[in-house]
Design an enzyme around this catalytic site. Structure first.
Site, PDB file in Angstrom:
ATOM      1  N   CYS A   2       0.840  -1.203   0.000  1.00  0.00           N
ATOM      2  CA  CYS A   2       0.000   0.000   0.000  1.00  0.00           C
ATOM      3  C   CYS A   2       0.872   1.249   0.000  1.00  0.00           C
ATOM      4  O   CYS A   2       2.068   1.184   0.262  1.00  0.00           O
ATOM      5  CB  CYS A   2      -0.884   0.009   1.242  1.00  0.00           C
ATOM      6  SG  CYS A   2      -1.817  -1.518   1.442  1.00  0.00           S
ATOM      7  N   ARG A  27       2.236   1.520  -5.936  1.00  0.00           N
ATOM      8  CA  ARG A  27       2.430   0.602  -4.821  1.00  0.00           C
ATOM      9  C   ARG A  27       1.194  -0.254  -4.569  1.00  0.00           C
ATOM     10  O   ARG A  27       1.267  -1.241  -3.834  1.00  0.00           O
ATOM     11  CB  ARG A  27       2.772   1.374  -3.543  1.00  0.00           C
ATOM     12  CG  ARG A  27       4.021   2.238  -3.648  1.00  0.00           C
ATOM     13  CD  ARG A  27       4.232   2.998  -2.360  1.00  0.00           C
ATOM     14  NE  ARG A  27       4.437   2.068  -1.272  1.00  0.00           N
ATOM     15  CZ  ARG A  27       5.635   1.615  -0.900  1.00  0.00           C
ATOM     16  NH1 ARG A  27       6.705   2.029  -1.559  1.00  0.00           N
ATOM     17  NH2 ARG A  27       5.756   0.759   0.073  1.00  0.00           N
ATOM     18  N   TRP A  73      -3.229  -2.105  -1.571  1.00  0.00           N
ATOM     19  CA  TRP A  73      -3.035  -3.400  -2.242  1.00  0.00           C
ATOM     20  C   TRP A  73      -3.616  -4.404  -1.264  1.00  0.00           C
ATOM     21  O   TRP A  73      -3.086  -4.617  -0.172  1.00  0.00           O
ATOM     22  CB  TRP A  73      -1.544  -3.688  -2.473  1.00  0.00           C
ATOM     23  CG  TRP A  73      -1.324  -4.873  -3.356  1.00  0.00           C
ATOM     24  CD1 TRP A  73      -1.263  -4.881  -4.722  1.00  0.00           C
ATOM     25  CD2 TRP A  73      -1.111  -6.243  -2.958  1.00  0.00           C
ATOM     26  NE1 TRP A  73      -1.045  -6.159  -5.183  1.00  0.00           N
ATOM     27  CE2 TRP A  73      -0.961  -7.016  -4.124  1.00  0.00           C
ATOM     28  CE3 TRP A  73      -1.055  -6.884  -1.712  1.00  0.00           C
ATOM     29  CZ2 TRP A  73      -0.747  -8.394  -4.092  1.00  0.00           C
ATOM     30  CZ3 TRP A  73      -0.849  -8.262  -1.685  1.00  0.00           C
ATOM     31  CH2 TRP A  73      -0.699  -8.996  -2.868  1.00  0.00           C
ATOM     32  N   ASN A  99       0.081   0.364   6.084  1.00  0.00           N
ATOM     33  CA  ASN A  99       0.726  -0.426   5.020  1.00  0.00           C
ATOM     34  C   ASN A  99       1.441  -1.585   5.706  1.00  0.00           C
ATOM     35  O   ASN A  99       2.329  -1.354   6.524  1.00  0.00           O
ATOM     36  CB  ASN A  99       1.745   0.431   4.262  1.00  0.00           C
ATOM     37  CG  ASN A  99       2.591  -0.427   3.322  1.00  0.00           C
ATOM     38  OD1 ASN A  99       2.153  -1.485   2.889  1.00  0.00           O
ATOM     39  ND2 ASN A  99       3.816   0.022   3.068  1.00  0.00           N
ATOM     40  N   GLY A 100       1.033  -2.811   5.427  1.00  0.00           N
ATOM     41  CA  GLY A 100       1.659  -3.965   6.070  1.00  0.00           C
ATOM     42  C   GLY A 100       0.623  -5.015   6.420  1.00  0.00           C
ATOM     43  O   GLY A 100      -0.502  -4.995   5.897  1.00  0.00           O
ATOM     44  N   GLU A 484      13.143 -13.949 -17.641  1.00  0.00           N
ATOM     45  CA  GLU A 484      12.717 -12.552 -17.460  1.00  0.00           C
ATOM     46  C   GLU A 484      11.716 -12.126 -18.538  1.00  0.00           C
ATOM     47  O   GLU A 484      10.706 -11.482 -18.260  1.00  0.00           O
ATOM     48  CB  GLU A 484      13.934 -11.618 -17.454  1.00  0.00           C
ATOM     49  CG  GLU A 484      13.634 -10.141 -17.343  1.00  0.00           C
ATOM     50  CD  GLU A 484      12.842  -9.739 -16.109  1.00  0.00           C
ATOM     51  OE1 GLU A 484      12.326  -8.612 -16.091  1.00  0.00           O
ATOM     52  OE2 GLU A 484      12.684 -10.573 -15.192  1.00  0.00           O
ATOM     53  N   LYS A 488       7.911 -10.788 -17.875  1.00  0.00           N
ATOM     54  CA  LYS A 488       7.388  -9.500 -18.371  1.00  0.00           C
ATOM     55  C   LYS A 488       6.055  -9.700 -19.083  1.00  0.00           C
ATOM     56  O   LYS A 488       5.082  -8.998 -18.862  1.00  0.00           O
ATOM     57  CB  LYS A 488       8.405  -8.826 -19.318  1.00  0.00           C
ATOM     58  CG  LYS A 488       9.630  -8.290 -18.602  1.00  0.00           C
ATOM     59  CD  LYS A 488       9.399  -7.054 -17.809  1.00  0.00           C
ATOM     60  CE  LYS A 488       9.161  -7.242 -16.348  1.00  0.00           C
ATOM     61  NZ  LYS A 488      10.195  -7.640 -15.453  1.00  0.00           N
ATOM     62  N   GLU A 491       3.355 -10.617 -16.528  1.00  0.00           N
ATOM     63  CA  GLU A 491       2.988  -9.522 -15.612  1.00  0.00           C
ATOM     64  C   GLU A 491       2.028  -8.505 -16.217  1.00  0.00           C
ATOM     65  O   GLU A 491       1.091  -8.048 -15.575  1.00  0.00           O
ATOM     66  CB  GLU A 491       4.241  -8.738 -15.222  1.00  0.00           C
ATOM     67  CG  GLU A 491       5.114  -9.327 -14.181  1.00  0.00           C
ATOM     68  CD  GLU A 491       6.165  -8.305 -13.764  1.00  0.00           C
ATOM     69  OE1 GLU A 491       5.923  -7.586 -12.795  1.00  0.00           O
ATOM     70  OE2 GLU A 491       7.201  -8.231 -14.447  1.00  0.00           O
ATOM     71  N   HIS A 507      12.603 -32.317 -22.344  1.00  0.00           N
ATOM     72  CA  HIS A 507      12.258 -33.114 -21.156  1.00  0.00           C
ATOM     73  C   HIS A 507      10.840 -32.810 -20.666  1.00  0.00           C
ATOM     74  O   HIS A 507      10.523 -33.027 -19.491  1.00  0.00           O
ATOM     75  CB  HIS A 507      13.292 -32.855 -20.043  1.00  0.00           C
ATOM     76  CG  HIS A 507      14.687 -33.123 -20.511  1.00  0.00           C
ATOM     77  ND1 HIS A 507      15.184 -34.396 -20.701  1.00  0.00           N
ATOM     78  CD2 HIS A 507      15.678 -32.272 -20.889  1.00  0.00           C
ATOM     79  CE1 HIS A 507      16.422 -34.316 -21.151  1.00  0.00           C
ATOM     80  NE2 HIS A 507      16.751 -33.044 -21.287  1.00  0.00           N
ATOM     81  N   LYS A 606       4.378  -2.466  -6.942  1.00  0.00           N
ATOM     82  CA  LYS A 606       5.785  -2.260  -7.270  1.00  0.00           C
ATOM     83  C   LYS A 606       6.727  -2.790  -6.201  1.00  0.00           C
ATOM     84  O   LYS A 606       7.814  -3.302  -6.480  1.00  0.00           O
ATOM     85  CB  LYS A 606       6.051  -0.766  -7.475  1.00  0.00           C
ATOM     86  CG  LYS A 606       7.447  -0.427  -7.890  1.00  0.00           C
ATOM     87  CD  LYS A 606       7.764  -0.994  -9.248  1.00  0.00           C
ATOM     88  CE  LYS A 606       9.188  -0.822  -9.709  1.00  0.00           C
ATOM     89  NZ  LYS A 606       9.520  -1.608 -10.891  1.00  0.00           N
TER      90      LYS A 606
HETATM   91  C1  AGP Z   1       9.198  -7.324 -11.652  1.00  0.00           C
HETATM   92  O1  AGP Z   1       8.769  -6.756 -12.817  1.00  0.00           O
HETATM   93  C2  AGP Z   1       8.242  -7.329 -10.557  1.00  0.00           C
HETATM   94  N1  AGP Z   1       7.822  -6.034 -10.252  1.00  0.00           N
HETATM   95  C3  AGP Z   1       8.668  -8.107  -9.338  1.00  0.00           C
HETATM   96  O2  AGP Z   1       8.919  -9.418  -9.721  1.00  0.00           O
HETATM   97  C4  AGP Z   1       9.906  -7.567  -8.624  1.00  0.00           C
HETATM   98  O3  AGP Z   1      11.049  -7.811  -9.369  1.00  0.00           O
HETATM   99  C5  AGP Z   1      10.028  -8.276  -7.270  1.00  0.00           C
HETATM  100  O4  AGP Z   1       8.893  -7.967  -6.516  1.00  0.00           O
HETATM  101  C6  AGP Z   1      11.298  -7.857  -6.529  1.00  0.00           C
HETATM  102  O5  AGP Z   1      11.245  -6.512  -6.225  1.00  0.00           O
HETATM  103  P1  AGP Z   1      12.560  -5.766  -5.711  1.00  0.00           P
HETATM  104  O6  AGP Z   1      13.591  -5.843  -6.781  1.00  0.00           O
HETATM  105  O7  AGP Z   1      12.100  -4.365  -5.437  1.00  0.00           O
HETATM  106  O8  AGP Z   1      12.990  -6.468  -4.465  1.00  0.00           O
END
Ligand code: AGP
Length: 611
Positions: A2, A27, A73, A99-100, A484, A488, A491, A507, A606
């Site tokens: 959050c 966030r 969030w 937040n938490g 990666e 992407k 996500e 495999h 984020k």
């Molecule tokens: C990546 O696009 C994501 N936002 C997510 O996987 C991110 O890499 C992960 O949460 C780790 O975040 P950080 O690098 O801020 O620790």
């Protein structure tokens, strides 16, 4: 997770809170709310984005020079108006934004229910509001003491701002695990989960530490810990500016951040690489260089995209510094009771520097004699403050939830560390060292060449925008890049995608291939090229659609693949930095064409500050 923002001062709080929440929306964006104090407290909150909150509140009484806001969030309770923050205690005394996660909330809830408390929402936060109020009313203590007493009973993580109806003109803030920054102005204070809502008003900030409580009025700030010991605020100057958090001419932050990479990678090695002397200098790890040089093994801990960067680091450290490396998911590492020796060196990688699992992994290592380094992008973040030493990536603030420029900057730092260590351990000859530094220096220019071909990649995106699955494959240093690329696409476009070492396809995953399955094959000009050609033939034999990322001028794969994306020729060591760019662009355009919210993909945030 959050985002929290708050203000106390002489200005009208409403516009400051709304703009602050817009800055923090990356966030979490499930619901939003504000509380404005002006004699009485007005709360406006609703499911949805900050713009929905603006619609809801703009014709209401939005006066007041003190207030707080929240963008959510969802953890406890689905995204809806009732579960949105701020939460008010049952007898109306306290308002809380949080937040938490309060892990023992159901136990506390039961206890409060037995004392006659009723609850409107399903949230852990409302439980905290009622716990504070219960202590305040029953023990007849000040609001600040009620907050401290309540927090001694809480298990979990929190960044909190709290107001009390009986003590107007005051904000109480507290932090444990979740980040909270105080902006120090002239006769005013700002509070936020990170510095983005604050930089417009002041560059003087205080990063609250765990179990610290701040009592803030327009003209005063009192800092103490839960045990009532006074603390001296440590005011820091931040170098973040508004331009960093503006989209500029780009439609999305993600696209801006993809196009920033030639500059951000240069910023990552600025002042750290001298071409004249063929030297790499990383001031942030100078003090621990002896431990690095004699390290028995390196353990990299991270999550998500940062974990993928860690995998690239594994190949680089083993190849160029000849040190054994293990790459761990921080969330598994922290609960696995790992065996760590004195000469082990742990590297925690995190863009935000606030990821809860990575932070917990660091605290696990703290229980041992191992040295722990951080690679972070956010100055002053918890991870940068809880590691022995480290390297900032200097990629600038990353707002797009899907990480792009932070990934390439993390790999740039790992490459510099591996080459420096390789040279220090005589695993790399002076000429190899010099040659590889030269290769690294040339990367930004080569990325510019790839970015110029964005339109061609967008055309390929148009062909595959309606698929429901995709596979990515690569070998060696490009295997983590395949992972990666798949992340992407997942996500931001919500297409199910998986990355694999190309040889692993036979495999099992090859069973998924038919004429509807696009396969991204990363086949740069390196030792595994011939092997990649065979892997592509195996896919084509099952009618799979191949989109191949190849080195400019490739003649063989061009004839086999359905689509090719060329990248400039480069040394294998830096190929991950080039090969990932087309994958970022492809996922961006596919998501755009599917009408997805590229910067704020569903269900994501984020910075993951809870477990
Ligand atoms: C990546 O696009 C994501 N936002 C997510 O996987 C991110 O890499 C992960 O949460 C780790 O975040 P950080 O690098 O801020 O620790």
């Amino acid at each position: 997770m959050c985002g929290i923002v708050a203000y106390v001062g002489g200005r009208t709080a409403y516009p400051i809170l709304i703009k602050g929440l817009q800055r923090l929306e990356y966030r979490g964006y499930d619901s939003a709310g504000i509380a404005l104090l002006n004699g009485e407290t007005h709360v406006y909150k609703c499911k949805g984005k900050v713009k929905d909150l603006e619609m809801l509140s703009k014709d209401q009484d939005i006066s007041g020079t003190i207030g707080m806001g929240h963008t959510r969030w969802a953890t406890h309770g689905e995204p809806n108006d009732v579960n949105a923050h701020p939460h008010q205690s049952m007898n109306g005394k306290f308002f809380v934004v949080h937040n938490g996660i309060i892990e023992n909330y159901s136990h506390l809830r039961k206890e409060l229910k037995s004392r006659g408390y009723q609850f409107k929402s399903e949230t852990d936060t409302e439980v905290l509001a009622n716990l504070i109020e219960n202590i305040y009313l029953e023990q007849k203590v000040t609001a600040e003491l009620a907050v401290r007493l309540a927090l001694t009973r809480v298990v979990g993580a929190y960044g909190l701002v709290i107001t009390c109806e009986d003590e107007p003109g005051q904000l109480i803030a507290a932090r444990k695990g979740s980040p909270l920054v105080v902006g120090v102005g002239d006769n005013e204070y700002f509070l936020a989960s990170d510095a983005t809502p604050i930089v417009e008003y002041t560059d003087q900030v205080i990063y609250l530490n765990d179990e610290e409580v701040a009592v803030i009025r327009q003209d005063s700030l009192e800092l103490k810990n839960l045990g009532n010991d006074s603390k001296t605020p440590d005011i820091k100057k931040i170098s973040l500016s508004i331009d960093h958090i503006d989209k500029g001419d780009y439609e999305h932050f993600m696209l801006k951040e993809i196009h920033e990479q030639p500059v951000t990678i240069q910023d990552t090695f600025r002042g750290r690489i001298s071409m004249d002397e063929s030297k790499i200098f990383l001031g942030g790890i100078l003090d621990v260089m002896p431990q690095l040089i004699k390290a028995r093994r390196i353990i990299i801990v991270a999550c998500g995209t940062s974990w993928h960067a860690g995998l690239v680091g594994e190949y680089l450290f083993e190849q160029y510094a000849r040190i054994p490396v293990e790459v761990e998911y921080a969330s598994e590492f922290r609960y696995r009771d790992p065996i760590l020796e004195k000469d082990d060196l742990v590297i925690a990688i995190s863009q935000s520097g606030e990821t809860a699992d990575t932070l917990a992994a660091i605290r696990k290592v703290r229980e041992t004699d191992a040295t722990i380094l951080g690679i972070c992008n956010v100055a002053g973040s918890s991870i940068s403050r809880e590691t022995d030493a480290g390297v900032y990536t200097h990629a600038g603030i990353e707002i797009g939830v899907a990480s792009t420029k932070a990934f390439t900057s993390q790999i740039t730092v790992l490459t510099m560390m591996a080459l420096l260590l390789g040279s220090k351990r005589q695993a790399l000859s002076a000429s190899e060292y010099k040659h590889l530094i030269k290769e690294l220096i040339q990367v930004p220019k080569k990325i510019e060449e790839i970015l110029k071909e964005e339109h061609k990649i967008a055309e390929i995106a148009a062909v595959y925008k309606d698929v429901s699955n995709a596979l990515y494959m690569g070998r060696g240093l490009l295997f983590p890049v395949a992972l990666e690329g798949a992340l992407k696409l997942k996500e931001i476009s919500y297409i199910h995608a998986e990355g694999y070492p190309a040889a692993e396809m036979k495999h099992g995953p090859i069973a998924l291939i038919d004429e509807n399955m696009p396969v991204l094959a990363l086949a740069a000009n390196d030792e595994s090229y011939e092997k990649m050609v065979s892997n592509i033939q195996e896919v084509k034999a099952r009618k799979g659609k191949v989109i191949a990322v190849v080195t400019k001028g490739d003649k063989i794969i061009r004839k086999m693949a359905d689509h090719i994306i060329e990248i400039p020729d480069c040394h294998e060591a830096v190929s991950p930095l080039l090969a990932v760019i087309p994958l970022q662009i492809l996922s961006y355009h596919i998501a755009l064409m599917r009408g997805c919210n590229v910067d704020q993909p569903r269900n994501l945030a984020k910075s993951v500050t809870v477990e």
